[in-house]
Every structure is written in C-alpha cells, then in structure tokens.
Design a protein around this motif. Structure first.
Motif, PDB file in Angstrom:
ATOM      1  N   ARG A  40     -28.675 -40.332  -9.258  1.00  0.00           N
ATOM      2  CA  ARG A  40     -27.407 -40.247  -9.999  1.00  0.00           C
ATOM      3  C   ARG A  40     -26.757 -38.879  -9.818  1.00  0.00           C
ATOM      4  NH1 ARG A  40     -29.978 -42.029 -15.035  1.00  0.00           N
ATOM      5  NH2 ARG A  40     -30.552 -44.161 -14.593  1.00  0.00           N
ATOM      6  N   MET A  41     -27.580 -37.839  -9.900  1.00  0.00           N
ATOM      7  CA  MET A  41     -27.043 -36.487  -9.734  1.00  0.00           C
ATOM      8  C   MET A  41     -26.488 -36.290  -8.328  1.00  0.00           C
ATOM      9  SD  MET A  41     -29.868 -34.287 -11.871  1.00  0.00           S
ATOM     10  CE  MET A  41     -29.211 -32.724 -11.355  1.00  0.00           C
ATOM     11  N   LEU A  42     -27.174 -36.845  -7.338  1.00  0.00           N
ATOM     12  CA  LEU A  42     -26.712 -36.747  -5.963  1.00  0.00           C
ATOM     13  C   LEU A  42     -25.390 -37.479  -5.783  1.00  0.00           C
ATOM     14  CD1 LEU A  42     -27.524 -35.626  -3.205  1.00  0.00           C
ATOM     15  CD2 LEU A  42     -28.714 -37.767  -2.764  1.00  0.00           C
ATOM     16  N   HIS A  43     -25.258 -38.655  -6.389  1.00  0.00           N
ATOM     17  CA  HIS A  43     -23.990 -39.400  -6.309  1.00  0.00           C
ATOM     18  C   HIS A  43     -22.865 -38.632  -6.989  1.00  0.00           C
ATOM     19  CE1 HIS A  43     -25.147 -43.120  -4.359  1.00  0.00           C
ATOM     20  NE2 HIS A  43     -26.239 -43.175  -5.101  1.00  0.00           N
ATOM     21  N   GLU A  44     -23.162 -38.029  -8.127  1.00  0.00           N
ATOM     22  CA  GLU A  44     -22.149 -37.231  -8.816  1.00  0.00           C
ATOM     23  C   GLU A  44     -21.711 -36.044  -7.958  1.00  0.00           C
ATOM     24  OE1 GLU A  44     -20.415 -37.538 -11.716  1.00  0.00           O
ATOM     25  OE2 GLU A  44     -21.249 -39.564 -11.746  1.00  0.00           O
ATOM     26  N   GLN A  45     -22.676 -35.411  -7.303  1.00  0.00           N
ATOM     27  CA  GLN A  45     -22.350 -34.272  -6.443  1.00  0.00           C
ATOM     28  C   GLN A  45     -21.487 -34.713  -5.271  1.00  0.00           C
ATOM     29  OE1 GLN A  45     -23.083 -31.019  -7.151  1.00  0.00           O
ATOM     30  NE2 GLN A  45     -21.675 -30.633  -5.498  1.00  0.00           N
ATOM     31  N   TRP A  46     -21.846 -35.858  -4.677  1.00  0.00           N
ATOM     32  CA  TRP A  46     -21.040 -36.388  -3.565  1.00  0.00           C
ATOM     33  C   TRP A  46     -19.636 -36.703  -4.042  1.00  0.00           C
ATOM     34  CZ3 TRP A  46     -25.144 -40.377  -1.562  1.00  0.00           C
ATOM     35  CH2 TRP A  46     -26.092 -39.710  -0.787  1.00  0.00           C
ATOM     36  N   LYS A  47     -19.540 -37.284  -5.232  1.00  0.00           N
ATOM     37  CA  LYS A  47     -18.231 -37.622  -5.792  1.00  0.00           C
ATOM     38  C   LYS A  47     -17.392 -36.360  -5.994  1.00  0.00           C
ATOM     39  CE  LYS A  47     -16.380 -39.873  -9.926  1.00  0.00           C
ATOM     40  NZ  LYS A  47     -16.762 -40.526 -11.178  1.00  0.00           N
ATOM     41  N   GLU A  48     -18.011 -35.328  -6.588  1.00  0.00           N
ATOM     42  CA  GLU A  48     -17.296 -34.070  -6.805  1.00  0.00           C
ATOM     43  C   GLU A  48     -16.891 -33.425  -5.486  1.00  0.00           C
ATOM     44  OE1 GLU A  48     -19.669 -31.541  -9.277  1.00  0.00           O
ATOM     45  OE2 GLU A  48     -19.757 -33.024 -10.895  1.00  0.00           O
ATOM     46  N   ASP A  49     -17.796 -33.449  -4.505  1.00  0.00           N
ATOM     47  CA  ASP A  49     -17.474 -32.872  -3.199  1.00  0.00           C
ATOM     48  C   ASP A  49     -16.322 -33.616  -2.545  1.00  0.00           C
ATOM     49  OD1 ASP A  49     -19.516 -31.082  -3.583  1.00  0.00           O
ATOM     50  OD2 ASP A  49     -20.916 -32.043  -2.177  1.00  0.00           O
ATOM     51  N   GLY A  50     -16.357 -34.957  -2.642  1.00  0.00           N
ATOM     52  CA  GLY A  50     -15.286 -35.769  -2.066  1.00  0.00           C
ATOM     53  C   GLY A  50     -13.951 -35.507  -2.739  1.00  0.00           C
TER      54      GLY A  50
END
Length: 106
Positions: A40-50
C-alpha cells in the motif's frame, strides 16, 4: 519417540507442537500483513510520484501554451496600434507576421 516411551509426555509434546504451529501461523500472518502495508505504501508513493510528474509536465506545457498565446495576443495588439496610426495592411502583415485575413478582421 519420548511420548511412546513415556505416555505422560504425550500431552505436553502435543501442546508444544501446537504452540509451535500457532507461532508459525502468527509469524506468517504478521509478515503477510506487513507485506500488504508495504505494498500500500509503495502504491501511494507511486501515486504521489506520478502526480508530481504530471504536475511538472502540466506546468511546462502551460508555460509554453501561455507564451504562444501571449505572443499571438501581442501581435494582434501591435497590429491594432499600427492600423490605428494609419499603416497599410501589407506593412502590418510584414511587421507582425499575421496573415492579411487576420489583419482584415481587426
């Protein structure tokens, strides 16, 4: 082995086996949940980066579009001023780079 030789140890041995199994299950569940949290944290980070990347691209594109639109508007403003001073359509077209049709619309 010992449980066969000493029947009184059968119950404690089974208890230890069950405790070992329960601990194994707890260990597995803990790490499974930990992996879910990491995912979940990785997905959130990807979302923020995107989102940050998209915002940066949008800013660059907005500036480019703004420059183009601003330059076009400035050309029309210069053309209006030249026409107001009595310049010919051909001269205004040559100076501003606007087409004669655009100048005629002014």
């Amino acid at each position: 082995m010992l449980a066969k030789k000493y029947p009184q140890l059968k119950k404690p041995v089974n208890c230890v086996k069950r405790m070992g199994l329960i601990e194994s299950i707890r260990y597995y569940q803990f790490h499974k949940n930990l992996a879910k949290v990491d995912e979940r944290m990785l997905h959130e980070q990807w979302k923020e980066d995107g989102m940050a990347e998209g915002k940066a691209i949008g800013i660059v594109e907005g500036r480019e579009e703004g420059r183009v639109e601003g330059r076009e508007e400035e050309k029309f403003s210069i053309a209006r001023n030249l026409l107001a001073k009595g310049s010919s359509h051909e001269f205004v077209s040559e100076i501003t780079g606007l087409s004669l049709d655009d100048i005629a619309k002014l």
